[in-house]
Design a protein around this motif. Structure first.
Motif, mmCIF file in Angstrom:
data_model
loop_
_atom_site.group_PDB
_atom_site.id
_atom_site.type_symbol
_atom_site.label_atom_id
_atom_site.label_comp_id
_atom_site.label_asym_id
_atom_site.label_seq_id
_atom_site.Cartn_x
_atom_site.Cartn_y
_atom_site.Cartn_z
ATOM 1 N N TYR A 50 5.462 40.226 -45.633
ATOM 2 C CA TYR A 50 6.810 39.742 -45.888
ATOM 3 C C TYR A 50 7.285 38.984 -44.641
ATOM 4 C CZ TYR A 50 6.580 43.221 -49.614
ATOM 5 O OH TYR A 50 6.200 43.956 -50.714
ATOM 6 N N CYS A 51 7.672 37.717 -44.820
ATOM 7 C CA CYS A 51 8.034 36.881 -43.673
ATOM 8 C C CYS A 51 9.373 36.182 -43.898
ATOM 9 C CB CYS A 51 6.982 35.800 -43.448
ATOM 10 S SG CYS A 51 5.333 36.398 -43.095
ATOM 11 N N SER A 52 10.080 35.939 -42.802
ATOM 12 C CA SER A 52 11.276 35.105 -42.854
ATOM 13 C C SER A 52 10.866 33.660 -43.101
ATOM 14 C CB SER A 52 12.042 35.212 -41.541
ATOM 15 O OG SER A 52 11.232 34.782 -40.460
ATOM 16 N N CYS A 115 1.597 37.391 -50.073
ATOM 17 C CA CYS A 115 2.651 37.008 -49.129
ATOM 18 C C CYS A 115 3.950 36.733 -49.868
ATOM 19 C CB CYS A 115 2.231 35.761 -48.354
ATOM 20 S SG CYS A 115 0.682 35.970 -47.475
ATOM 21 N N ARG A 116 5.038 37.173 -49.278
ATOM 22 C CA ARG A 116 6.347 37.004 -49.902
ATOM 23 C C ARG A 116 7.385 36.618 -48.865
ATOM 24 N NH1 ARG A 116 3.913 41.408 -52.422
ATOM 25 N NH2 ARG A 116 3.749 41.240 -54.697
ATOM 26 N N GLN A 118 10.827 37.091 -47.156
ATOM 27 C CA GLN A 118 11.791 38.172 -46.960
ATOM 28 C C GLN A 118 13.185 37.555 -46.914
ATOM 29 O OE1 GLN A 118 11.145 41.655 -46.625
ATOM 30 N NE2 GLN A 118 13.369 41.734 -46.905
ATOM 31 N N GLU A 119 13.954 37.777 -47.961
ATOM 32 C CA GLU A 119 15.304 37.215 -48.038
ATOM 33 C C GLU A 119 16.232 37.892 -47.018
ATOM 34 O OE1 GLU A 119 16.119 34.733 -49.863
ATOM 35 O OE2 GLU A 119 14.660 34.609 -51.492
ATOM 36 N N ALA A 121 16.562 37.973 -43.890
ATOM 37 C CA ALA A 121 16.025 38.588 -42.669
ATOM 38 C C ALA A 121 16.409 37.711 -41.483
ATOM 39 C CB ALA A 121 14.505 38.695 -42.758
ATOM 40 N N TYR A 125 10.904 37.345 -38.325
ATOM 41 C CA TYR A 125 10.706 38.626 -39.015
ATOM 42 C C TYR A 125 9.360 38.618 -39.726
ATOM 43 C CZ TYR A 125 11.471 42.521 -42.249
ATOM 44 O OH TYR A 125 11.351 43.700 -42.950
ATOM 45 N N ARG A 127 6.802 41.627 -41.707
ATOM 46 C CA ARG A 127 6.516 43.019 -42.093
ATOM 47 C C ARG A 127 5.186 43.032 -42.841
ATOM 48 N NH1 ARG A 127 8.298 45.853 -46.762
ATOM 49 N NH2 ARG A 127 9.830 44.193 -47.144
ATOM 50 N N GLU A 138 2.996 50.547 -42.545
ATOM 51 C CA GLU A 138 3.767 49.315 -42.452
ATOM 52 C C GLU A 138 4.221 49.091 -41.010
ATOM 53 O OE1 GLU A 138 6.690 48.107 -45.793
ATOM 54 O OE2 GLU A 138 7.937 49.026 -44.234
ATOM 55 N N THR A 140 6.650 46.399 -38.659
ATOM 56 C CA THR A 140 7.656 45.332 -38.697
ATOM 57 C C THR A 140 7.866 44.761 -37.302
ATOM 58 O OG1 THR A 140 8.826 46.360 -40.553
ATOM 59 C CG2 THR A 140 10.047 44.739 -39.248
#
Length: 431
Positions: A50-52, A115-116, A118-119, A121, A125, A127, A138, A140
């Motif tokens: 999960y990425c910004s 991969c998604r 991350q809203e 954030a 960022y 995770r 996990e 972060t």
């Protein structure tokens, strides 16, 4: 200088001037992956990242080092899990083997890593969640490229750090001023900074050598070097060449500034080139590097580590100010140079890490060298002209506000364009 302030400036330098192998955003993903895998205790069966938006923007087009020429979030994350050594920090992928590279490519093709975005954030960022045999772990990373904000295993928080703890580790940047930076550069004991500045000069000059010798990206450095050969031209060409190599996947590390290898290159290579040409001696050059590094960091604290504002501008501004300092310029001359640079090229957009970063470095340095000549002639842009304020600190804050707040929507639209999330033709019809 008062001891507490002296230590604060020193801590900022120590925390910022660290080696990194490759562009720091994919490396941050690899680092989080290595941390998560270690916490899980085994190679995972699947993983999620999960990425910004800013992380996605800076990873999309740049080659991941030791990947065999691959790009993207997935390969960075999987390499971190398979062959990353989290003890090496931003050099996490240094020991990746050919076998691990080939396995990583196959796992990416097999959809092993999802991969998604991350809203909502913070801009920096990452995770990474890894799963195997009914267990999961996990890691972060937030705010800084290797700052572990949280580690979780099977739902239990194993480790967590607060923003306050981050400041204790990295120093309080809100206490920085241009005047204070120059005072620190004048009085700092060279033995306190020599090791990190020597490493920065050597590492980043080695990247410049590599970029000048071999083909990387668009070969901006080589193209510039074919033109004029003044000190400024050579400094600009070599800084661009170092970025060519770094964005092109070169396996040599850089010593970074403000979390960026390109910014680390920009604050150091031109200063070293001018120092050698002017024969100022090692001590004077190190003091100038203190100025360039800290002034870049000072500007970036207002802009933010990742944004739509190209960090090459603040880094080139720092380099120009250091060259002015190295030539005997005082606080007034340095302040004029800073104002002249950011009033000119402040606001160049960042559309991710990629080969064109080298040309943005060259353009920003060109502006800094023009600002140098203006300042030597006693010329400066005046308060009320655009974003220029009554003094240099307020001018730095004003352009920082534009970068962090004013360009926030720009950042979103740049990412949308890069991800093909909008129909440009239809949207332009509505304007």
């Amino acid at each position: 200088m008062e001891k507490t302030m002296y230590e604060n400036y020193l801590n900022i330098l120590k925390s910022e001037l660290i080696p990194a192998l490759g562009c720091t955003e994919p490396i941050s993903i690899a680092y989080a992956g290595a941390k998560a895998r270690k916490l899980l205790g085994k190679i995972p069966e699947s993983m999620e990242v999960y990425c910004s938006g800013n992380i996605i923007k800076n990873v999309k087009s740049v080659i991941v080092p030791n990947s065999g020429g691959e790009r993207g979030i997935e390969i960075a994350a999987v390499l971190g899990v398979l062959g990353g050594d989290e003890e090496n920090g931003l050099e996490v992928l240094e020991g990746v083997t050919e076998e691990e590279r080939e396995k990583a490519k196959k796992l990416v093709q097999a959809d092993f890593c999802k991969c998604r975005l991350q809203e909502e954030a913070e801009n920096l960022y990452v995770r990474v969640k890894v799963m195997a045999e009914g267990q999961w772990a996990e890691a972060t990373v937030a705010g800084q490229h290797t700052f572990i904000a949280r580690l979780v295993k099977n739902g239990k928080i194993i480790y967590e750090q607060s923003q306050g703890q981050k400041e204790e580790v990295y120093g309080d940047k809100s206490l920085m001023t241009v005047k204070g930076i120059l005072e620190f550069a004048d009085c700092v004991e060279i033995k306190d900074v020599e090791e990190m500045l020597k490493k920065q000069a050597e590492y980043n000059e080695a990247l410049a050598d590599e970029g000048m010798k071999h083909h990387y990206g668009a070969d901006i450095g080589k193209i510039l070097f074919q033109k004029n050969r003044s000190i400024a031209d050579v400094a600009k060409a070599r800084a661009a060449a170092a970025s060519d190599a770094r964005m092109g996947g070169c396996s040599l590390p850089a010593v970074i500034n403000s979390g960026s290898g390109n910014q680390g290159i920009t604050v150091s290579v031109p200063v070293v080139e001018f120092g050698k040409a002017w024969n100022v001696g090692q001590e004077k050059m190190y003091r100038a590097l203190v100025v360039s590094n800290l002034l870049s960091i000072h500007q970036k604290q207002y802009v933010g580590r990742l944004s739509a504002y190209c960090g090459a501008v603040s880094a080139a501004c720092g380099a120009g100010a250091a060259i002015m300092y190295m030539s005997g310029g005082d606080y007034k001359a340095v302040s004029m140079l800073i104002t002249n640079t950011i009033a000119n090229v402040g606001g160049i957009i960042c559309d991710g890490a990629k080969p064109s970063c080298a040309s943005k470095i060259a353009a920003s340095l060109e502006a800094a060298f023009l600002a140098y000549e203006m300042s030597r002639e006693g010329k400066t842009f005046l308060p009320g002209e655009g974003v220029v304020k009554e003094n240099v600190e307020e001018t730095i804050k004003s352009i920082g506000y534009i970068g962090r707040v004013g360009m926030k929507q720009t950042d979103i639209e740049v990412l949308n364009i890069m991800m093909d999330n909008i129909d440009l033709r239809e949207n332009m019809k509505k304007i």
